[in-house]
Every structure is written in structure tokens, then in C-alpha cells.
Design a protein around this motif. Sequence first.
Motif, PDB file in Angstrom:
ATOM      1  N   HIS A 180       0.829  -1.203   0.000  1.00 11.50           N
ATOM      2  CA  HIS A 180       0.000   0.000   0.000  1.00 11.50           C
ATOM      3  C   HIS A 180       0.866   1.257   0.000  1.00 11.50           C
ATOM      4  O   HIS A 180       0.590   2.214  -0.736  1.00 11.50           O
ATOM      5  N   VAL A 181       1.915   1.264   0.798  1.00 11.74           N
ATOM      6  CA  VAL A 181       2.797   2.428   0.883  1.00 11.74           C
ATOM      7  C   VAL A 181       3.529   2.634  -0.447  1.00 11.74           C
ATOM      8  O   VAL A 181       3.637   3.765  -0.941  1.00 11.74           O
ATOM      9  N   ARG A 182       4.015   1.571  -1.042  1.00  9.01           N
ATOM     10  CA  ARG A 182       4.707   1.671  -2.331  1.00  9.01           C
ATOM     11  C   ARG A 182       3.770   2.226  -3.407  1.00  9.01           C
ATOM     12  O   ARG A 182       4.153   3.098  -4.190  1.00  9.01           O
ATOM     13  N   ALA A 183       2.557   1.705  -3.454  1.00  9.50           N
ATOM     14  CA  ALA A 183       1.595   2.166  -4.465  1.00  9.50           C
ATOM     15  C   ALA A 183       1.257   3.639  -4.265  1.00  9.50           C
ATOM     16  O   ALA A 183       1.145   4.393  -5.242  1.00  9.50           O
ATOM     17  N   ALA A 184       1.131   4.067  -3.012  1.00 11.00           N
ATOM     18  CA  ALA A 184       0.817   5.468  -2.733  1.00 11.00           C
ATOM     19  C   ALA A 184       1.942   6.393  -3.196  1.00 11.00           C
ATOM     20  O   ALA A 184       1.687   7.520  -3.627  1.00 11.00           O
ATOM     21  N   LEU A 185       3.162   5.908  -3.132  1.00  8.14           N
ATOM     22  CA  LEU A 185       4.302   6.717  -3.543  1.00  8.14           C
ATOM     23  C   LEU A 185       4.280   7.012  -5.045  1.00  8.14           C
ATOM     24  O   LEU A 185       4.555   8.132  -5.475  1.00  8.14           O
ATOM     25  N   LEU A 186       3.922   6.034  -5.858  1.00  7.47           N
ATOM     26  CA  LEU A 186       3.876   6.241  -7.316  1.00  7.47           C
ATOM     27  C   LEU A 186       2.546   6.835  -7.779  1.00  7.47           C
ATOM     28  O   LEU A 186       2.524   7.690  -8.647  1.00  7.47           O
ATOM     29  N   GLY A 187       1.449   6.345  -7.269  1.00  2.00           N
ATOM     30  CA  GLY A 187       0.134   6.841  -7.654  1.00  2.00           C
ATOM     31  C   GLY A 187      -0.610   5.907  -8.590  1.00  2.00           C
ATOM     32  O   GLY A 187      -0.014   5.094  -9.293  1.00  2.00           O
ATOM     33  N   PRO A 188      -1.950   6.037  -8.630  1.00  2.00           N
ATOM     34  CA  PRO A 188      -2.795   5.084  -9.350  1.00  2.00           C
ATOM     35  C   PRO A 188      -3.092   5.411 -10.807  1.00  2.00           C
ATOM     36  O   PRO A 188      -3.807   4.659 -11.466  1.00  2.00           O
ATOM     37  N   SER A 189      -2.556   6.534 -11.334  1.00  2.16           N
ATOM     38  CA  SER A 189      -2.904   6.856 -12.721  1.00  2.16           C
ATOM     39  C   SER A 189      -1.781   7.592 -13.431  1.00  2.16           C
ATOM     40  O   SER A 189      -0.859   8.119 -12.805  1.00  2.16           O
ATOM     41  N   ILE A 190      -1.914   7.612 -14.741  1.00  2.10           N
ATOM     42  CA  ILE A 190      -0.982   8.345 -15.600  1.00  2.10           C
ATOM     43  C   ILE A 190      -1.778   8.853 -16.801  1.00  2.10           C
ATOM     44  O   ILE A 190      -2.685   8.169 -17.292  1.00  2.10           O
ATOM     45  N   THR A 191      -1.432  10.052 -17.257  1.00  2.77           N
ATOM     46  CA  THR A 191      -2.072  10.636 -18.434  1.00  2.77           C
ATOM     47  C   THR A 191      -0.995  10.915 -19.477  1.00  2.77           C
ATOM     48  O   THR A 191       0.047  11.485 -19.165  1.00  2.77           O
ATOM     49  N   VAL A 192      -1.284  10.483 -20.707  1.00  5.69           N
ATOM     50  CA  VAL A 192      -0.341  10.680 -21.813  1.00  5.69           C
ATOM     51  C   VAL A 192      -1.103  11.315 -22.976  1.00  5.69           C
ATOM     52  O   VAL A 192      -2.121  10.774 -23.428  1.00  5.69           O
ATOM     53  N   PRO A 193      -0.623  12.439 -23.495  1.00  3.55           N
ATOM     54  CA  PRO A 193      -1.241  13.024 -24.682  1.00  3.55           C
ATOM     55  C   PRO A 193      -0.969  12.164 -25.927  1.00  3.55           C
ATOM     56  O   PRO A 193       0.027  11.435 -25.964  1.00  3.55           O
ATOM     57  N   PHE A 194      -1.850  12.282 -26.903  1.00  2.00           N
ATOM     58  CA  PHE A 194      -1.587  11.648 -28.192  1.00  2.00           C
ATOM     59  C   PHE A 194      -1.895  12.642 -29.310  1.00  2.00           C
ATOM     60  O   PHE A 194      -2.776  13.488 -29.175  1.00  2.00           O
ATOM     61  N   VAL A 195      -1.106  12.563 -30.367  1.00  2.00           N
ATOM     62  CA  VAL A 195      -1.226  13.451 -31.512  1.00  2.00           C
ATOM     63  C   VAL A 195      -1.212  12.579 -32.765  1.00  2.00           C
ATOM     64  O   VAL A 195      -0.385  11.677 -32.893  1.00  2.00           O
ATOM     65  N   SER A 196      -2.124  12.843 -33.664  1.00  2.00           N
ATOM     66  CA  SER A 196      -2.263  12.044 -34.892  1.00  2.00           C
ATOM     67  C   SER A 196      -2.374  10.557 -34.570  1.00  2.00           C
ATOM     68  O   SER A 196      -1.809   9.715 -35.258  1.00  2.00           O
ATOM     69  N   GLY A 197      -3.066  10.240 -33.488  1.00  2.00           N
ATOM     70  CA  GLY A 197      -3.319   8.854 -33.100  1.00  2.00           C
ATOM     71  C   GLY A 197      -2.163   8.144 -32.434  1.00  2.00           C
ATOM     72  O   GLY A 197      -2.244   6.953 -32.148  1.00  2.00           O
ATOM     73  N   LYS A 198      -1.057   8.854 -32.164  1.00  2.00           N
ATOM     74  CA  LYS A 198       0.147   8.229 -31.583  1.00  2.00           C
ATOM     75  C   LYS A 198       0.446   8.832 -30.210  1.00  2.00           C
ATOM     76  O   LYS A 198       0.391  10.058 -30.031  1.00  2.00           O
ATOM     77  N   LEU A 199       0.807   7.969 -29.261  1.00  2.00           N
ATOM     78  CA  LEU A 199       1.217   8.434 -27.941  1.00  2.00           C
ATOM     79  C   LEU A 199       2.463   9.312 -28.073  1.00  2.00           C
ATOM     80  O   LEU A 199       3.335   9.026 -28.895  1.00  2.00           O
ATOM     81  N   THR A 200       2.560  10.352 -27.263  1.00  2.00           N
ATOM     82  CA  THR A 200       3.694  11.279 -27.360  1.00  2.00           C
ATOM     83  C   THR A 200       4.797  10.929 -26.364  1.00  2.00           C
ATOM     84  O   THR A 200       5.439  11.812 -25.788  1.00  2.00           O
ATOM     85  N   LEU A 201       5.064   9.653 -26.203  1.00  2.00           N
ATOM     86  CA  LEU A 201       6.123   9.194 -25.306  1.00  2.00           C
ATOM     87  C   LEU A 201       7.494   9.439 -25.922  1.00  2.00           C
ATOM     88  O   LEU A 201       7.644   9.443 -27.156  1.00  2.00           O
ATOM     89  N   GLY A 202       8.505   9.596 -25.077  1.00  2.00           N
ATOM     90  CA  GLY A 202       9.879   9.725 -25.551  1.00  2.00           C
ATOM     91  C   GLY A 202      10.386   8.401 -26.091  1.00  2.00           C
ATOM     92  O   GLY A 202       9.797   7.333 -25.851  1.00  2.00           O
ATOM     93  N   THR A 203      11.485   8.439 -26.792  1.00  2.00           N
ATOM     94  CA  THR A 203      12.053   7.261 -27.444  1.00  2.00           C
ATOM     95  C   THR A 203      12.235   6.089 -26.488  1.00  2.00           C
ATOM     96  O   THR A 203      11.941   4.949 -26.825  1.00  2.00           O
ATOM     97  N   TRP A 204      12.728   6.339 -25.289  1.00  2.00           N
ATOM     98  CA  TRP A 204      13.028   5.272 -24.336  1.00  2.00           C
ATOM     99  C   TRP A 204      12.034   5.247 -23.179  1.00  2.00           C
ATOM    100  O   TRP A 204      12.333   4.751 -22.104  1.00  2.00           O
ATOM    101  N   GLN A 205      10.844   5.758 -23.410  1.00  2.00           N
ATOM    102  CA  GLN A 205       9.848   5.883 -22.346  1.00  2.00           C
ATOM    103  C   GLN A 205       8.677   4.952 -22.614  1.00  2.00           C
ATOM    104  O   GLN A 205       8.018   5.055 -23.646  1.00  2.00           O
ATOM    105  N   GLN A 206       8.441   4.051 -21.685  1.00  2.00           N
ATOM    106  CA  GLN A 206       7.295   3.159 -21.773  1.00  2.00           C
ATOM    107  C   GLN A 206       6.386   3.374 -20.558  1.00  2.00           C
ATOM    108  O   GLN A 206       6.831   3.812 -19.503  1.00  2.00           O
ATOM    109  N   ILE A 207       5.115   3.037 -20.741  1.00  2.00           N
ATOM    110  CA  ILE A 207       4.154   3.099 -19.642  1.00  2.00           C
ATOM    111  C   ILE A 207       4.240   1.765 -18.910  1.00  2.00           C
ATOM    112  O   ILE A 207       4.116   0.700 -19.533  1.00  2.00           O
TER     113      ILE A 207
END
Length: 139
Positions: free
Chosen positions: A91-118
Motif C-alpha cells: 500500500h505504501v509503495r503504491a501510494a508513492l507512485l500513484g494510481p494513474s498516468i495521463t499521456v497526450p496523443f497526436v495524430s493517433g500516436k502516444l507522445t512518449l519519448g524514445t526510451w519511455q514506456q508506460i
Amino acid sequence: MSVITETIELNTSGDADIRDITRQVAAAVAGSGLTDGAVTVFCPSATSALTTLEYESGCVSDLRRLFDEIINPARHYDHNARWGDGNGHSHVRAALLGPSITVPFVSGKLTLGTWQQIIYVDFDNRSRQRRLVAQIIGE
């Protein structure tokens, strides 16, 4: 503006099981038919979390080790004393990171960096079936 909700199903082994869910999120965005907007992924769980990371064995190992060092499962946790389920550290570990993430997308593609994965991290002390919610908002 449209809102589309999808789910991502996972079977995890717990104990900081780290999964790359980038492909599933990208597929949900592509399947939505929306071209520009944002996708929010939420885990309805008090013992798991989401973030981004370069998903390679060294980074994954480093993240697991970091959590063992700063939130050691062998410590006393009042949650364990109350419920006896042994997952207070989860529970403490999960609280530290958090339960959600938001990623924008443009032209149908996620705008993640080259070495960035969800990534999804299941901190619970046992295997679980998880259902994540992906809410896609855009045009």
C-alpha cells in the motif's frame, strides 16, 4: 470532444511485478478512432501503480531494488497488524507512485519519448487479476 473507455486485463505475480503496458494503451488509442487528445490509465487498486520507465532489465531491476531499500517489506507496518494480510508495504509503495498516468496523443500516436514506456507495477504480496481503466478523451 469524445470520451471512450476501454479496459486492459493483466494477470500479475505480485511482489513488484513490473509490466510494460505501452502496446495495450497505444492499441486502445488507435482503436478509439480519435486522433488528438489524452489517455488516462487508472488502476482501481490500493496496491498497484503506474508510471513511465525505460523498460529494460537494468532499469526494472533498479526500480525493484529501490523499493526494497526505501520501503522494506520486512519492516513493521500497522496495516499488517490490523488486517494480518502482510501487504502493508504494498500500500505504501503504491501510494508513492500513484494510481494513474495521463499521456497526450497526436495524430493517433502516444507522445512518449524514445526510451519511455508506460509501466504498471503490482506491489501486492500475491498474484492478482487486474483490470485497468483507460479513458481516452479527444477528437
